[in-house]
Enzyme design. Sequence first.
Site, PDB file in Angstrom:
ATOM      1  N   GLY A 240      20.470   2.285 -41.317  1.00 42.57           N
ATOM      2  CA  GLY A 240      19.631   3.001 -40.357  1.00 42.57           C
ATOM      3  C   GLY A 240      18.450   3.640 -41.054  1.00 42.57           C
ATOM      4  N   PHE A 241      18.743   4.399 -42.112  1.00 40.58           N
ATOM      5  CA  PHE A 241      17.695   5.047 -42.925  1.00 40.58           C
ATOM      6  C   PHE A 241      16.732   5.860 -42.076  1.00 40.58           C
ATOM      7  CE2 PHE A 241      18.789   0.855 -44.738  1.00 40.58           C
ATOM      8  CZ  PHE A 241      19.540   1.292 -45.800  1.00 40.58           C
ATOM      9  N   THR A 469      27.285   3.789 -45.481  1.00 42.26           N
ATOM     10  CA  THR A 469      27.297   4.778 -46.551  1.00 42.26           C
ATOM     11  C   THR A 469      28.679   5.045 -47.138  1.00 42.26           C
ATOM     12  OG1 THR A 469      27.505   6.382 -44.793  1.00 42.26           O
ATOM     13  CG2 THR A 469      25.303   6.040 -45.675  1.00 42.26           C
ATOM     14  N   GLY A 510      26.086  14.087 -42.899  1.00 47.81           N
ATOM     15  CA  GLY A 510      27.249  13.441 -42.299  1.00 47.81           C
ATOM     16  C   GLY A 510      28.564  13.756 -42.989  1.00 47.81           C
ATOM     17  N   ILE A 614      32.313  16.087 -54.821  1.00 46.18           N
ATOM     18  CA  ILE A 614      32.075  14.665 -54.572  1.00 46.18           C
ATOM     19  C   ILE A 614      33.353  14.062 -53.999  1.00 46.18           C
ATOM     20  CG2 ILE A 614      31.493  12.440 -55.620  1.00 46.18           C
ATOM     21  CD1 ILE A 614      29.164  14.472 -55.541  1.00 46.18           C
ATOM     22  N   LYS A 618      32.576   6.587 -56.029  1.00 45.15           N
ATOM     23  CA  LYS A 618      32.016   5.243 -55.897  1.00 45.15           C
ATOM     24  C   LYS A 618      30.968   5.201 -54.786  1.00 45.15           C
ATOM     25  CE  LYS A 618      34.560   1.468 -56.344  1.00 45.15           C
ATOM     26  NZ  LYS A 618      35.563   0.431 -56.035  1.00 45.15           N
ATOM     27  N   GLY A 687      25.461  17.369 -49.011  1.00 43.18           N
ATOM     28  CA  GLY A 687      24.966  16.025 -48.701  1.00 43.18           C
ATOM     29  C   GLY A 687      24.379  15.336 -49.919  1.00 43.18           C
ATOM     30  N   GLY A 689      23.393  11.775 -49.504  1.00 44.93           N
ATOM     31  CA  GLY A 689      22.800  10.511 -49.068  1.00 44.93           C
ATOM     32  C   GLY A 689      21.344  10.324 -49.468  1.00 44.93           C
ATOM     33  N   GLU A 690      20.540  11.342 -49.292  1.00 45.17           N
ATOM     34  CA  GLU A 690      19.102  11.176 -49.506  1.00 45.17           C
ATOM     35  C   GLU A 690      18.637  11.705 -50.856  1.00 45.17           C
ATOM     36  OE1 GLU A 690      17.552  11.886 -44.981  1.00 45.17           O
ATOM     37  OE2 GLU A 690      18.576  13.513 -46.003  1.00 45.17           O
TER      38      GLU A 690
END
Lengths: 727, 320
Positions: A240-241, A469, A510, A614, A618, A687, A689-690
């Site tokens: 999606g990004f 993700t 998320g 974390i 992975k 988070g 992800g980014e």
Amino acid sequence: MTIHQKMDAPDRRNRLDDMAQGVLSTPLDRPEGPLKVSGRAPYAHEVQPEGMLHGFFVRAPRIGRLVSIDDSIARGTAGVETVISGPKLIRNPAQGTANSAPVQPDADIYYIGQPVALVVADTFETARAAAMNVRLDIAEADRQPVNPTDYDSPEDQQSTQGDLDGAMAEAAFTVDRTYTTPAHNSAAMEPHAAIAQWDGDKLTVRSSLQMLKYNRNEIADSLGIDPANVRLLSPYVGGGFGSKLGIAPDAVGAALAAKETGRPVGVVLSRQQVFEATMRRSETKQRIRLAADADGVLSGIGHDAWVSNLPDEAFSEPVTQATPFTYGGVHRQIGHHIARVSRTCAGSVRAPGEAVGITIFEIAMDELARATGVDPVELRRRNIPEQDPTSDIPFSSHKLAEALDDGARTFGWDDTLPEPGGRREGEWLIGQGMASAVRVNALMESKARVTLQPDGTALVETDMTDIGTGTYAILTQLAAEMLGIDAANVKTMLGDTDLPPASGSGGSWGAASSGASVFLACQGVRQKIAAALETTEEDLTLKDGRAIAGNRSIPLSEVLDGPVESEGHIEPGDTGDAVRQATWGAYFCEVAVNAVTGETRVRRMHGTFAAGRIMNPKTARSQCLGGMTFGIGMALTEELMHDSRDGHIVNRDLAEYHLPVNLDVPQITVNLLEERDPWANPMQVKGIGELGICGAAAAVVNGIFQATGVRVRDLPATLDKVLAGLD
Amino acid sequence: MKPFDYARAQDVSGALDAGKIIAGGTNLLDLMKLGVETPERVVDITRLDLKRIEDHEGGLRIGALVSNSDLAVDDRVRRNYEVLSRALLSGASGQLRNMATTGGNLLQRTRCYYFQDVASPCNKREPGSGCRAKGGATRLHAILGASEHCIATHPSDMAVAMQALDASVEIEGAEGTRTVPLAEFYVLPGDRPDIETVLKPGELITAVILPAPLPGRQTYRKVRDRASYAFALVSVAGIVSVKDGVIEQAALAFGGVAPRPWRNLEVETALAGREPTRETFDAAADILLAGAEGQGGNDFKIPLLRRTFRAVLGELTQGA
Ligand SMILES: Cc1cc2nc3c(=O)[nH]c(=O)nc-3n(C[C@H](O)[C@H](O)[C@H](O)COP(=O)(O)OP(=O)(O)OC[C@H]3O[C@@H](n4cnc5c(N)ncnc54)[C@H](O)[C@@H]3O)c2cc1C
Ligand code: SF4
């Protein structure tokens, strides 16, 4: 039963550290991985119901006022069922968390590529061919310019502290430079697609979306129906990004067509339509001013950003989002300016704000390092503030210094500030570059339900999405850890609005948000078990399918006489404002620049990141690898090209929109720092992800400078820009 | 994609005058989806016996349906025509090369953004409608051989190597077989950019013929916007032999810069008999670039071509 927690205070219990199963924070493989690689995880357009019709959008070839649509040829084509047009058709994608129909200026054409009609036919090919035969009568109309020229400076988006001009005048060293970044497209592998089916008043949409709770309301509002009548399914999303935070034209078009024809309708955007009719990241112009003393310690920071969007869109690329707290300096000035343009809608793409803001700021910091002669790593260390220098609140945790040290050590950073252009291997000039990584951390409301069976199996249910993700993996692990069972015994169901509404995937929130709701639901289950054993949740140990309390160890099958269920509900609270929450990291890379052609190759790259606990090293690592790969693209190749005369997107496919390919991406290593952030949520997770893209491109661009002495200030650093500075 | 009839040719004669030929389809299908190509009838030639690479008069005869992948790894090609093998492997991706054919590669259309967008005027797509690329995005466009009517480049890598190798194209038509040197196969746009080759409607390419290999070292250097999977901004195919410290013979062709694989024999003449020095290379580059004209977005190709040209010559002559 629902366990509810609002993050009004830090949660220092670190309950996850008390759990005994030992599966969380291990590199568990994705449970859905085998399905994906064997084609058994169906994406949005792959489960096609009997009798489904296909819709294809007609694209506006010109900006102006749509006088009329002549669809007679299309309607007369064998196989064509209908042509949908009119005000309900979505012309703009919805912004993330819009929660209502997207901005629909009127029936006019605001950018080239805007969908204006949907041709519906028995096959995809028939619909596409007929769409080409729809004639549009478009009249000239007064529109915003296609190139950003006139900017507004909204008052609430300007801030000044101290006297930056004075600081600049008095500083031993200054940087005052203007930089640009081009527009970007998320370019997810799976195109935007939806299949809509009505059953009476009830609408089911299978789509490829990131935030179902909001998307359901967006679809309902667009159609003018009750959200309770909409069920949305997105169990698998092929990336999606940001481009699938809000709905795109496909879902509403499919629903309107399905209503009119009484049959299920599928709409999938072509790759060209994905580029033209879904979100782009705005191009940016950024001016950075830095004032520093002889040691490189900042006294002043200025960051002005110029971005663009369609008229009336609330979103404005938050370029300077992290500037207020990243580095110290008492004199500060932030400016934000937006131009209204006739270009494809601008919205969230891969870490809106920091991806381009931190990147440019970190290039400017490299310029300061060169000006002052201070090693770039050391320069950043010297400027880490004690607390948020703008709002005078403490940091919830601060790991930048540690990330810089760990990264430099792992990479083998040469801290002697080598002369640019000094290292050559044959045709290749070699340089090293680094940058800091910073991203704000957020928590969103999220709910989940967890059910534990006496046989030691569990079900996790939430309308959370896994956009590739690793959400299936981490929620599975989390429940297994909390409930003391094997991960293989946990089934995680996602992507269905019939399940408890989650945060959705976006803004890196998320894992923390939806994870926290699963964590709380598991706590509810644990409380019930504890009650059955007449102990407390805190004194209960669950491990390998057994409940352990005091000196008793009893199999779950004996403790439970039926399924135990609980919901979890997390809400953001005062911890969002009481402290500054962010994630941190540092990038290091070695680049080789061809002295003949100006081509740049990244030879190796390292990132060290801290993002709280974390959950799966992975999947977390994969997020960072992806972010840094995007960083390489942002630095070297990626650019959405707008035609300067009519604003249309010129490079509308993956052949000409240059994402990095395998050969552009070297060995990348990632270190993840151990961290617990009690302010973030009850899991101390933040988070990730980014984070991997927020500054990554700067490391590459800074490496090019060190290799060649050429400072590229207009991204991407394509060979022509490097060549211009080579002899 | 406009609906079309489909037929499968059983033999070469069945493919003549039978409709729009489809081989690997990697270019034609994309253009049909975009509405750029709108054939009424498509003739699939992939079952024809044109997949062989045969020894031919000291050189090779390459069937029109030999895939780019197969051609690149053929032993004889790798041994004697390294420039061709390298050019092929620098193009597209593994998957595309598996499908792409020799004939189709020669005839692939330009990647000009405006050619591919039916909403834009384009003289190549619609003669007389205008050229929207001029004054627009021209990164991919030509600096040599363009006309006021069209500034597009030919995108092939393979054809550039073949141009340097003096290949010719074997063509089957209603009047029989003819063989056209690649140098005469492509035509410059002039005022008819829609006409790209001397191939007549209804004709079929059956093979490409490579003459006996030239002496000397060979290379193909492609400069592009990412490390792989991008079309050439500039490419140089070179075969150069050096004897007693002077350049004996040079065959050079250039990609990414012109509406056809570009070759200029005067450049080669200027090199022959000279010592391989920077002065020699620059003098030859001056000839190559005389008349080169940028469009703004591609101005950089002029210095880039010079630099790449010099580097390739340096590489091919160094220590030889
Ligand atoms: C994403 C992408 C990237 C690419 N990158 C590169 C690159 O870097 N370098 C490069 O050189 N190429 C590149 N290509 C182009 C690729 O090499 C061509 O698409 C391919 O070679 C065409 O061969 P084909 O057999 O698929 O042709 P088709 O698509 O089947 O046909 C192409 C044209 O040739 C005609 N034709 C085919 N065979 C014959 C014949 N025997 N006789 C007469 N007419 C014939 C067809 O009618 C059609 O007009 C790329 C393509 C794509 C899609
Ligand atoms: S350069 Fe040629 S192909 Fe491109 S728009 Fe102009 S005429 Fe068409």
